[in-house]
Design a protein around this motif. Structure first.
Motif, PDB file in Angstrom:
ATOM      1  N   ASP A  80       1.905  16.453  -0.990  1.00 45.86           N
ATOM      2  CA  ASP A  80       3.111  17.142  -0.521  1.00 45.86           C
ATOM      3  C   ASP A  80       3.750  16.397   0.646  1.00 45.86           C
ATOM      4  OD1 ASP A  80       2.656  19.101  -2.440  1.00 45.86           O
ATOM      5  OD2 ASP A  80       1.796  20.534  -1.008  1.00 45.86           O
ATOM      6  N   TRP A  81       2.914  15.930   1.585  1.00 44.03           N
ATOM      7  CA  TRP A  81       3.436  15.176   2.729  1.00 44.03           C
ATOM      8  C   TRP A  81       4.132  13.900   2.244  1.00 44.03           C
ATOM      9  CZ3 TRP A  81       2.021  10.246   4.474  1.00 44.03           C
ATOM     10  CH2 TRP A  81       2.569   9.870   5.701  1.00 44.03           C
ATOM     11  N   PHE A  82       3.475  13.173   1.345  1.00 42.97           N
ATOM     12  CA  PHE A  82       4.048  11.931   0.830  1.00 42.97           C
ATOM     13  C   PHE A  82       5.387  12.196   0.148  1.00 42.97           C
ATOM     14  CE2 PHE A  82       4.500   8.667  -2.496  1.00 42.97           C
ATOM     15  CZ  PHE A  82       4.404   7.510  -1.733  1.00 42.97           C
ATOM     16  N   ARG A  83       5.427  13.210  -0.700  1.00 48.69           N
ATOM     17  CA  ARG A  83       6.665  13.526  -1.431  1.00 48.69           C
ATOM     18  C   ARG A  83       7.809  13.845  -0.478  1.00 48.69           C
ATOM     19  NH1 ARG A  83       5.449  18.260  -4.129  1.00 48.69           N
ATOM     20  NH2 ARG A  83       7.662  18.429  -4.545  1.00 48.69           N
ATOM     21  N   CYS A  84       7.496  14.494   0.609  1.00 48.28           N
ATOM     22  CA  CYS A  84       8.534  14.881   1.559  1.00 48.28           C
ATOM     23  C   CYS A  84       8.978  13.714   2.441  1.00 48.28           C
ATOM     24  CB  CYS A  84       8.016  16.018   2.434  1.00 48.28           C
ATOM     25  SG  CYS A  84       9.221  16.588   3.632  1.00 48.28           S
ATOM     26  N   GLU A  85       8.046  12.894   2.844  1.00 49.67           N
ATOM     27  CA  GLU A  85       8.331  11.906   3.887  1.00 49.67           C
ATOM     28  C   GLU A  85       8.643  10.494   3.417  1.00 49.67           C
ATOM     29  OE1 GLU A  85       8.919  12.840   6.803  1.00 49.67           O
ATOM     30  OE2 GLU A  85       7.917  14.775   6.956  1.00 49.67           O
ATOM     31  N   VAL A  86       8.195  10.090   2.229  1.00 54.19           N
ATOM     32  CA  VAL A  86       8.396   8.707   1.797  1.00 54.19           C
ATOM     33  C   VAL A  86       9.885   8.356   1.846  1.00 54.19           C
ATOM     34  CG1 VAL A  86       8.514   9.199  -0.698  1.00 54.19           C
ATOM     35  CG2 VAL A  86       7.732   6.956   0.097  1.00 54.19           C
ATOM     36  N   GLU A  87      10.173   7.162   2.316  1.00 50.14           N
ATOM     37  CA  GLU A  87      11.557   6.729   2.499  1.00 50.14           C
ATOM     38  C   GLU A  87      11.827   5.425   1.758  1.00 50.14           C
ATOM     39  OE1 GLU A  87      12.986   7.475   6.831  1.00 50.14           O
ATOM     40  OE2 GLU A  87      10.868   6.892   6.907  1.00 50.14           O
ATOM     41  N   GLY A  88      13.024   5.330   1.234  1.00 51.42           N
ATOM     42  CA  GLY A  88      13.457   4.114   0.565  1.00 51.42           C
ATOM     43  C   GLY A  88      14.510   3.397   1.382  1.00 51.42           C
ATOM     44  N   VAL A  89      14.823   2.197   0.940  1.00 51.70           N
ATOM     45  CA  VAL A  89      15.916   1.424   1.531  1.00 51.70           C
ATOM     46  C   VAL A  89      17.146   1.722   0.682  1.00 51.70           C
ATOM     47  CG1 VAL A  89      16.784  -0.881   2.061  1.00 51.70           C
ATOM     48  CG2 VAL A  89      14.336  -0.372   2.319  1.00 51.70           C
ATOM     49  N   SER A  90      18.158   2.269   1.291  1.00 50.04           N
ATOM     50  CA  SER A  90      19.351   2.725   0.587  1.00 50.04           C
ATOM     51  C   SER A  90      19.914   1.660  -0.354  1.00 50.04           C
ATOM     52  CB  SER A  90      20.418   3.131   1.606  1.00 50.04           C
ATOM     53  OG  SER A  90      21.556   3.620   0.951  1.00 50.04           O
ATOM     54  N   GLY A  91      20.135   2.076  -1.594  1.00 45.33           N
ATOM     55  CA  GLY A  91      20.778   1.217  -2.582  1.00 45.33           C
ATOM     56  C   GLY A  91      19.907   0.144  -3.206  1.00 45.33           C
ATOM     57  N   THR A  92      18.617   0.103  -2.866  1.00 42.53           N
ATOM     58  CA  THR A  92      17.767  -0.974  -3.376  1.00 42.53           C
ATOM     59  C   THR A  92      16.743  -0.510  -4.406  1.00 42.53           C
ATOM     60  OG1 THR A  92      16.053  -0.702  -1.694  1.00 42.53           O
ATOM     61  CG2 THR A  92      17.907  -2.168  -1.149  1.00 42.53           C
ATOM     62  N   GLY A  93      16.400   0.768  -4.399  1.00 37.22           N
ATOM     63  CA  GLY A  93      15.335   1.255  -5.267  1.00 37.22           C
ATOM     64  C   GLY A  93      13.956   0.925  -4.733  1.00 37.22           C
ATOM     65  N   ARG A  94      13.898   0.356  -3.546  1.00 32.72           N
ATOM     66  CA  ARG A  94      12.615  -0.019  -2.930  1.00 32.72           C
ATOM     67  C   ARG A  94      12.272   0.955  -1.809  1.00 32.72           C
ATOM     68  NH1 ARG A  94       9.986  -4.404  -3.560  1.00 32.72           N
ATOM     69  NH2 ARG A  94       9.408  -4.598  -1.373  1.00 32.72           N
ATOM     70  N   LEU A  95      10.996   0.996  -1.484  1.00 29.72           N
ATOM     71  CA  LEU A  95      10.542   1.769  -0.341  1.00 29.72           C
ATOM     72  C   LEU A  95      10.766   0.956   0.926  1.00 29.72           C
ATOM     73  CD1 LEU A  95       7.077   3.062  -1.660  1.00 29.72           C
ATOM     74  CD2 LEU A  95       9.335   4.105  -1.926  1.00 29.72           C
ATOM     75  N   ARG A  96      10.861   1.656   2.057  1.00 20.97           N
ATOM     76  CA  ARG A  96      10.845   0.937   3.329  1.00 20.97           C
ATOM     77  C   ARG A  96       9.530   0.182   3.401  1.00 20.97           C
ATOM     78  NH1 ARG A  96      10.933   4.427   8.096  1.00 20.97           N
ATOM     79  NH2 ARG A  96      10.562   2.446   9.129  1.00 20.97           N
ATOM     80  N   ASN A  97       9.540  -1.023   3.957  1.00 20.01           N
ATOM     81  CA  ASN A  97       8.355  -1.882   3.956  1.00 20.01           C
ATOM     82  C   ASN A  97       7.094  -1.187   4.464  1.00 20.01           C
ATOM     83  OD1 ASN A  97       9.585  -4.060   2.790  1.00 20.01           O
ATOM     84  ND2 ASN A  97      10.054  -5.077   4.714  1.00 20.01           N
ATOM     85  N   LEU A  98       7.191  -0.432   5.536  1.00 19.41           N
ATOM     86  CA  LEU A  98       6.020   0.225   6.090  1.00 19.41           C
ATOM     87  C   LEU A  98       5.401   1.210   5.098  1.00 19.41           C
ATOM     88  CD1 LEU A  98       4.373   0.035   8.621  1.00 19.41           C
ATOM     89  CD2 LEU A  98       5.837   1.759   9.672  1.00 19.41           C
ATOM     90  N   TRP A  99       6.210   1.748   4.216  1.00 12.70           N
ATOM     91  CA  TRP A  99       5.687   2.688   3.226  1.00 12.70           C
ATOM     92  C   TRP A  99       4.815   1.986   2.192  1.00 12.70           C
ATOM     93  CZ3 TRP A  99       4.850   7.606   3.446  1.00 12.70           C
ATOM     94  CH2 TRP A  99       5.539   8.348   4.398  1.00 12.70           C
ATOM     95  N   TYR A 100       5.049   0.715   1.920  1.00  9.84           N
ATOM     96  CA  TYR A 100       4.149   0.000   1.007  1.00  9.84           C
ATOM     97  C   TYR A 100       2.749  -0.118   1.613  1.00  9.84           C
ATOM     98  CZ  TYR A 100       8.040  -1.051  -2.056  1.00  9.84           C
ATOM     99  OH  TYR A 100       9.102  -0.934  -2.921  1.00  9.84           O
ATOM    100  N   ALA A 101       2.670  -0.231   2.929  1.00  5.45           N
ATOM    101  CA  ALA A 101       1.367  -0.252   3.595  1.00  5.45           C
ATOM    102  C   ALA A 101       0.687   1.108   3.461  1.00  5.45           C
ATOM    103  CB  ALA A 101       1.531  -0.631   5.065  1.00  5.45           C
ATOM    104  N   VAL A 102       1.448   2.183   3.623  1.00  4.80           N
ATOM    105  CA  VAL A 102       0.896   3.529   3.454  1.00  4.80           C
ATOM    106  C   VAL A 102       0.448   3.722   2.011  1.00  4.80           C
ATOM    107  CG1 VAL A 102       1.383   6.012   3.569  1.00  4.80           C
ATOM    108  CG2 VAL A 102       2.281   4.473   5.347  1.00  4.80           C
ATOM    109  N   VAL A 103       1.246   3.249   1.066  1.00  4.64           N
ATOM    110  CA  VAL A 103       0.878   3.324  -0.353  1.00  4.64           C
ATOM    111  C   VAL A 103      -0.461   2.627  -0.580  1.00  4.64           C
ATOM    112  CG1 VAL A 103       1.476   2.360  -2.633  1.00  4.64           C
ATOM    113  CG2 VAL A 103       3.175   3.661  -1.339  1.00  4.64           C
ATOM    114  N   ASN A 104      -0.628   1.451  -0.007  1.00  8.25           N
ATOM    115  CA  ASN A 104      -1.889   0.710  -0.152  1.00  8.25           C
ATOM    116  C   ASN A 104      -3.067   1.514   0.402  1.00  8.25           C
ATOM    117  OD1 ASN A 104      -3.282  -1.873  -0.842  1.00  8.25           O
ATOM    118  ND2 ASN A 104      -3.681  -1.867   1.356  1.00  8.25           N
ATOM    119  N   ASP A 105      -2.894   2.087   1.572  1.00  8.60           N
ATOM    120  CA  ASP A 105      -3.971   2.871   2.182  1.00  8.60           C
ATOM    121  C   ASP A 105      -4.264   4.136   1.377  1.00  8.60           C
ATOM    122  OD1 ASP A 105      -4.240   0.960   4.149  1.00  8.60           O
ATOM    123  OD2 ASP A 105      -3.149   2.098   5.670  1.00  8.60           O
ATOM    124  N   LEU A 106      -3.221   4.814   0.932  1.00  9.69           N
ATOM    125  CA  LEU A 106      -3.416   6.005   0.101  1.00  9.69           C
ATOM    126  C   LEU A 106      -4.090   5.646  -1.222  1.00  9.69           C
ATOM    127  CD1 LEU A 106      -0.124   8.059   0.552  1.00  9.69           C
ATOM    128  CD2 LEU A 106      -2.454   8.840   1.041  1.00  9.69           C
TER     129      LEU A 106
END
Length: 188
Positions: A80-106
């Motif tokens: 639930d936290w991830f779904r609410c908080e994950v952020e992308g880079v507008s117009g790119t379809g990508r996550l903000r770079n720091l979120w890829y690190a969180v994805v790796n840890d999760l």
């Protein structure tokens, strides 16, 4: 008007990053582009850092009011936290770079939960074919309930895709983390 993402966890108010420190894999290119030796070194480095990464993830989540536990209820709270908080880079379809690190840890955490629940599963550097999307990536293998000996779960890729779907406002499973772990255990 609030979206489903806003109502799930009280609204995306911004993450308290708590001096979160991303993992450094020691390679600067995608794993399928590096030599086998470089990929193996990155895999060993990641596996050696699992406890540290779990601590870093736990600290990040606790700084945001979330307790990390491996039971289904705990997985759901983190989902639930991830779904609410994950952020992308507008117009790119990508996550903000720091979120890829969180994805790796999760992904490491979810993979470890799978292994804890079914000890025949294990982390493996996938080397069963250069054309496979999981080539030289850290995946979960050891599934005995499937006919394909190459069957694997790339939790990191699964989670990144989930994040991409969320930031694109696509419809997603609200209990994905629990579902993924249960599906892995069913195939184990």
């Amino acid at each position: 008007m609030l979206s489903e993402r806003d109502t799930v966890y009280g609204g995306a108010t911004g993450v308290n990053w708590c001096d979160y420190s991303p993992f450094d894999p020691g390679v600067t290119r995608p794993l399928h582009e590096v030599t086998r030796r470089e990929a193996r070194a990155a895999f060993v480095r990641l596996m050696d850092a699992r406890q540290e990464r779990a601590s870093e993830l736990r600290r990040l989540l606790e700084g945001n009011g979330v307790v990390l536990t491996p039971d289904d209820a705990g997985l759901q709270v983190v989902n639930d936290w991830f779904r609410c908080e994950v952020e992308g880079v507008s117009g790119t379809g990508r996550l903000r770079n720091l979120w890829y690190a969180v994805v790796n840890d999760l992904a490491l955490f979810l993979g470890d939960v799978m292994i804890e629940r079914s000890p025949n599963l294990q982390w493996v550097m996938f080397d069963k074919g250069a054309r496979d999307a999981a080539f030289q990536r850290h995946v979960i293998m050891g599934f005995t309930g499937v006919a394909n000996p190459k069957y694997n779960v790339d939790v990191d890729r699964l989670l990144a895709t989930y994040g991409h779907q969320i930031v694109a406002d696509e419809s997603v499973e609200t209990d994905a983390f629990v579902t993924w772990v249960a599906a892995a255990i069913d195939k184990a």
